[in-house]
Design a protein around this motif. Structure first.
Motif, PDB file in Angstrom:
ATOM      1  N   VAL A 199      -9.647 -55.929 -46.744  1.00  0.00           N
ATOM      2  CA  VAL A 199      -9.408 -56.663 -45.502  1.00  0.00           C
ATOM      3  C   VAL A 199      -7.940 -56.492 -45.126  1.00  0.00           C
ATOM      4  O   VAL A 199      -7.055 -56.666 -45.960  1.00  0.00           O
ATOM      5  CB  VAL A 199      -9.748 -58.168 -45.647  1.00  0.00           C
ATOM      6  N   VAL A 200      -7.722 -56.147 -43.863  1.00  0.00           N
ATOM      7  CA  VAL A 200      -6.372 -56.025 -43.322  1.00  0.00           C
ATOM      8  C   VAL A 200      -6.162 -57.195 -42.360  1.00  0.00           C
ATOM      9  O   VAL A 200      -6.990 -57.431 -41.482  1.00  0.00           O
ATOM     10  CB  VAL A 200      -6.183 -54.682 -42.589  1.00  0.00           C
ATOM     11  N   ILE A 201      -5.057 -57.913 -42.553  1.00  0.00           N
ATOM     12  CA  ILE A 201      -4.722 -59.045 -41.690  1.00  0.00           C
ATOM     13  C   ILE A 201      -3.476 -58.689 -40.897  1.00  0.00           C
ATOM     14  O   ILE A 201      -2.422 -58.410 -41.477  1.00  0.00           O
ATOM     15  CB  ILE A 201      -4.483 -60.330 -42.512  1.00  0.00           C
ATOM     16  N   GLY A 202      -3.609 -58.705 -39.569  1.00  0.00           N
ATOM     17  CA  GLY A 202      -2.474 -58.462 -38.679  1.00  0.00           C
ATOM     18  C   GLY A 202      -1.884 -59.795 -38.250  1.00  0.00           C
ATOM     19  O   GLY A 202      -2.550 -60.581 -37.560  1.00  0.00           O
ATOM     20  N   ARG A 203      -0.631 -60.033 -38.634  1.00  0.00           N
ATOM     21  CA  ARG A 203       0.016 -61.331 -38.423  1.00  0.00           C
ATOM     22  C   ARG A 203       0.623 -61.515 -37.038  1.00  0.00           C
ATOM     23  O   ARG A 203       1.230 -62.545 -36.757  1.00  0.00           O
ATOM     24  CB  ARG A 203       1.124 -61.528 -39.456  1.00  0.00           C
ATOM     25  N   GLY A 204       0.497 -60.532 -36.164  1.00  0.00           N
ATOM     26  CA  GLY A 204       1.095 -60.620 -34.843  1.00  0.00           C
ATOM     27  C   GLY A 204       2.260 -59.662 -34.724  1.00  0.00           C
ATOM     28  O   GLY A 204       2.762 -59.126 -35.715  1.00  0.00           O
ATOM     29  N   MET A 205       2.695 -59.439 -33.506  1.00  0.00           N
ATOM     30  CA  MET A 205       3.777 -58.489 -33.236  1.00  0.00           C
ATOM     31  C   MET A 205       5.097 -58.953 -33.847  1.00  0.00           C
ATOM     32  O   MET A 205       5.894 -58.139 -34.297  1.00  0.00           O
ATOM     33  CB  MET A 205       3.937 -58.269 -31.734  1.00  0.00           C
ATOM     34  N   SER A 206       5.308 -60.265 -33.859  1.00  0.00           N
ATOM     35  CA  SER A 206       6.531 -60.828 -34.451  1.00  0.00           C
ATOM     36  C   SER A 206       6.241 -61.546 -35.766  1.00  0.00           C
ATOM     37  O   SER A 206       7.081 -62.300 -36.259  1.00  0.00           O
ATOM     38  CB  SER A 206       7.184 -61.804 -33.470  1.00  0.00           C
ATOM     39  N   GLU A 207       5.049 -61.360 -36.287  1.00  0.00           N
ATOM     40  CA  GLU A 207       4.613 -61.961 -37.553  1.00  0.00           C
ATOM     41  C   GLU A 207       4.682 -63.491 -37.554  1.00  0.00           C
ATOM     42  O   GLU A 207       5.025 -64.111 -38.560  1.00  0.00           O
ATOM     43  CB  GLU A 207       5.383 -61.372 -38.735  1.00  0.00           C
ATOM     44  N   ALA A 208       4.309 -64.089 -36.419  1.00  0.00           N
ATOM     45  CA  ALA A 208       4.322 -65.550 -36.311  1.00  0.00           C
ATOM     46  C   ALA A 208       3.141 -66.195 -37.028  1.00  0.00           C
ATOM     47  O   ALA A 208       3.217 -67.346 -37.441  1.00  0.00           O
ATOM     48  CB  ALA A 208       4.324 -65.967 -34.834  1.00  0.00           C
ATOM     49  N   LEU A 209       2.041 -65.447 -37.176  1.00  0.00           N
ATOM     50  CA  LEU A 209       0.841 -65.982 -37.813  1.00  0.00           C
ATOM     51  C   LEU A 209       1.004 -65.969 -39.330  1.00  0.00           C
ATOM     52  O   LEU A 209       1.236 -64.921 -39.929  1.00  0.00           O
ATOM     53  CB  LEU A 209      -0.372 -65.142 -37.402  1.00  0.00           C
ATOM     54  N   GLN A 210       0.884 -67.128 -39.934  1.00  0.00           N
ATOM     55  CA  GLN A 210       1.059 -67.253 -41.383  1.00  0.00           C
ATOM     56  C   GLN A 210      -0.243 -66.902 -42.117  1.00  0.00           C
ATOM     57  O   GLN A 210      -1.328 -66.982 -41.545  1.00  0.00           O
ATOM     58  CB  GLN A 210       1.477 -68.681 -41.738  1.00  0.00           C
ATOM     59  N   GLY A 223     -12.468 -54.122 -43.262  1.00  0.00           N
ATOM     60  CA  GLY A 223     -12.577 -55.063 -42.160  1.00  0.00           C
ATOM     61  C   GLY A 223     -11.202 -55.624 -41.876  1.00  0.00           C
ATOM     62  O   GLY A 223     -10.243 -55.364 -42.616  1.00  0.00           O
ATOM     63  N   GLY A 224     -11.099 -56.390 -40.810  1.00  0.00           N
ATOM     64  CA  GLY A 224      -9.795 -56.966 -40.516  1.00  0.00           C
ATOM     65  C   GLY A 224      -9.865 -58.051 -39.466  1.00  0.00           C
ATOM     66  O   GLY A 224     -10.855 -58.203 -38.757  1.00  0.00           O
ATOM     67  N   VAL A 225      -8.772 -58.803 -39.427  1.00  0.00           N
ATOM     68  CA  VAL A 225      -8.532 -59.768 -38.360  1.00  0.00           C
ATOM     69  C   VAL A 225      -7.133 -59.483 -37.840  1.00  0.00           C
ATOM     70  O   VAL A 225      -6.200 -59.290 -38.620  1.00  0.00           O
ATOM     71  CB  VAL A 225      -8.696 -61.242 -38.824  1.00  0.00           C
ATOM     72  N   TYR A 252      -5.316 -50.031 -41.172  1.00  0.00           N
ATOM     73  CA  TYR A 252      -6.756 -50.204 -40.994  1.00  0.00           C
ATOM     74  C   TYR A 252      -7.393 -48.881 -40.545  1.00  0.00           C
ATOM     75  O   TYR A 252      -8.397 -48.437 -41.124  1.00  0.00           O
ATOM     76  CB  TYR A 252      -7.047 -51.321 -39.972  1.00  0.00           C
ATOM     77  N   ASN A 253      -6.830 -48.257 -39.513  1.00  0.00           N
ATOM     78  CA  ASN A 253      -7.395 -47.006 -39.001  1.00  0.00           C
ATOM     79  C   ASN A 253      -7.364 -45.900 -40.052  1.00  0.00           C
ATOM     80  O   ASN A 253      -8.301 -45.109 -40.155  1.00  0.00           O
ATOM     81  CB  ASN A 253      -6.676 -46.555 -37.730  1.00  0.00           C
ATOM     82  N   ALA A 254      -6.300 -45.838 -40.850  1.00  0.00           N
ATOM     83  CA  ALA A 254      -6.205 -44.822 -41.908  1.00  0.00           C
ATOM     84  C   ALA A 254      -7.304 -45.049 -42.954  1.00  0.00           C
ATOM     85  O   ALA A 254      -7.962 -44.096 -43.398  1.00  0.00           O
ATOM     86  CB  ALA A 254      -4.825 -44.851 -42.559  1.00  0.00           C
ATOM     87  N   LEU A 255      -7.514 -46.298 -43.347  1.00  0.00           N
ATOM     88  CA  LEU A 255      -8.575 -46.618 -44.311  1.00  0.00           C
ATOM     89  C   LEU A 255      -9.954 -46.302 -43.732  1.00  0.00           C
ATOM     90  O   LEU A 255     -10.802 -45.710 -44.409  1.00  0.00           O
ATOM     91  CB  LEU A 255      -8.488 -48.089 -44.727  1.00  0.00           C
ATOM     92  N   ALA A 256     -10.180 -46.691 -42.487  1.00  0.00           N
ATOM     93  CA  ALA A 256     -11.471 -46.430 -41.836  1.00  0.00           C
ATOM     94  C   ALA A 256     -11.736 -44.931 -41.752  1.00  0.00           C
ATOM     95  O   ALA A 256     -12.859 -44.478 -41.993  1.00  0.00           O
ATOM     96  CB  ALA A 256     -11.500 -47.065 -40.448  1.00  0.00           C
ATOM     97  N   SER A 293     -19.907 -47.179 -40.718  1.00  0.00           N
ATOM     98  CA  SER A 293     -18.464 -47.021 -40.854  1.00  0.00           C
ATOM     99  C   SER A 293     -17.723 -48.099 -40.055  1.00  0.00           C
ATOM    100  O   SER A 293     -18.266 -48.698 -39.136  1.00  0.00           O
ATOM    101  CB  SER A 293     -18.030 -45.629 -40.395  1.00  0.00           C
ATOM    102  N   SER A 294     -16.484 -48.303 -40.442  1.00  0.00           N
ATOM    103  CA  SER A 294     -15.631 -49.266 -39.744  1.00  0.00           C
ATOM    104  C   SER A 294     -15.134 -48.621 -38.456  1.00  0.00           C
ATOM    105  O   SER A 294     -14.668 -47.483 -38.472  1.00  0.00           O
ATOM    106  CB  SER A 294     -14.449 -49.661 -40.634  1.00  0.00           C
ATOM    107  N   PRO A 295     -15.219 -49.330 -37.332  1.00  0.00           N
ATOM    108  CA  PRO A 295     -14.809 -48.737 -36.061  1.00  0.00           C
ATOM    109  C   PRO A 295     -13.289 -48.587 -35.954  1.00  0.00           C
ATOM    110  O   PRO A 295     -12.540 -49.417 -36.462  1.00  0.00           O
ATOM    111  CB  PRO A 295     -15.325 -49.727 -35.019  1.00  0.00           C
TER     112      PRO A 295
END
Length: 122
Positions: free
Chosen positions: A65-76, A115-117, A104-108, A2-4
């Protein structure tokens, strides 16, 4: 396997259940997690997440796959990265990191091979 669960998230810090490491940015997949070191692939906020950042997670057989772009979404996240995942038959969610961790946690918790980054600062 399982996904942690991502146990906690705050600015610059993430904890994954079952792992003693505190991450700044992390990769997670069914059965594991590790630091997401941007230097490995030359990633920067722009152009952002590259397919090379996701290869390791994709190889773990994830369906989403879930991608977290950062708290202020600076990551493109360029369209080519989303296309890379879709070509592998993988669903992708690109969200602000707090929302990304919730999804991510809901899916897991539902047993999805997810998976995710995740970027935990800006």
């Amino acid at each position: 396997m399982s996904s942690p669960e991502i146990a906690s998230l705050s600015w610059g810090q993430m904890k994954v259940k079952g792992c003693s490491t505190t991450y700044k940015d992390c990769k997670v997949w069914p059965g594991g997690s590790r630091t997401w070191d941007w230097r490995e692939t030359g990633t920067n906020h722009s152009p952002g997440v590259q397919p090379a950042d996701l290869e390791e997670v994709v190889k773990k057989g994830v369906k989403t796959v879930v991608i977290g772009r950062g708290m202020s979404e600076a990551l493109q996240v360029p369209p080519s990265t989303v296309d890379y995942l879709k070509k592998h038959g993988i669903d992708v969610l690109v969200l602000q990191t707090e929302k990304a961790v919730e999804e991510y946690n809901a899916l897991a918790a539902r047993g999805v091979k997810v998976g995710g980054v995740f970027h935990s600062t800006c």
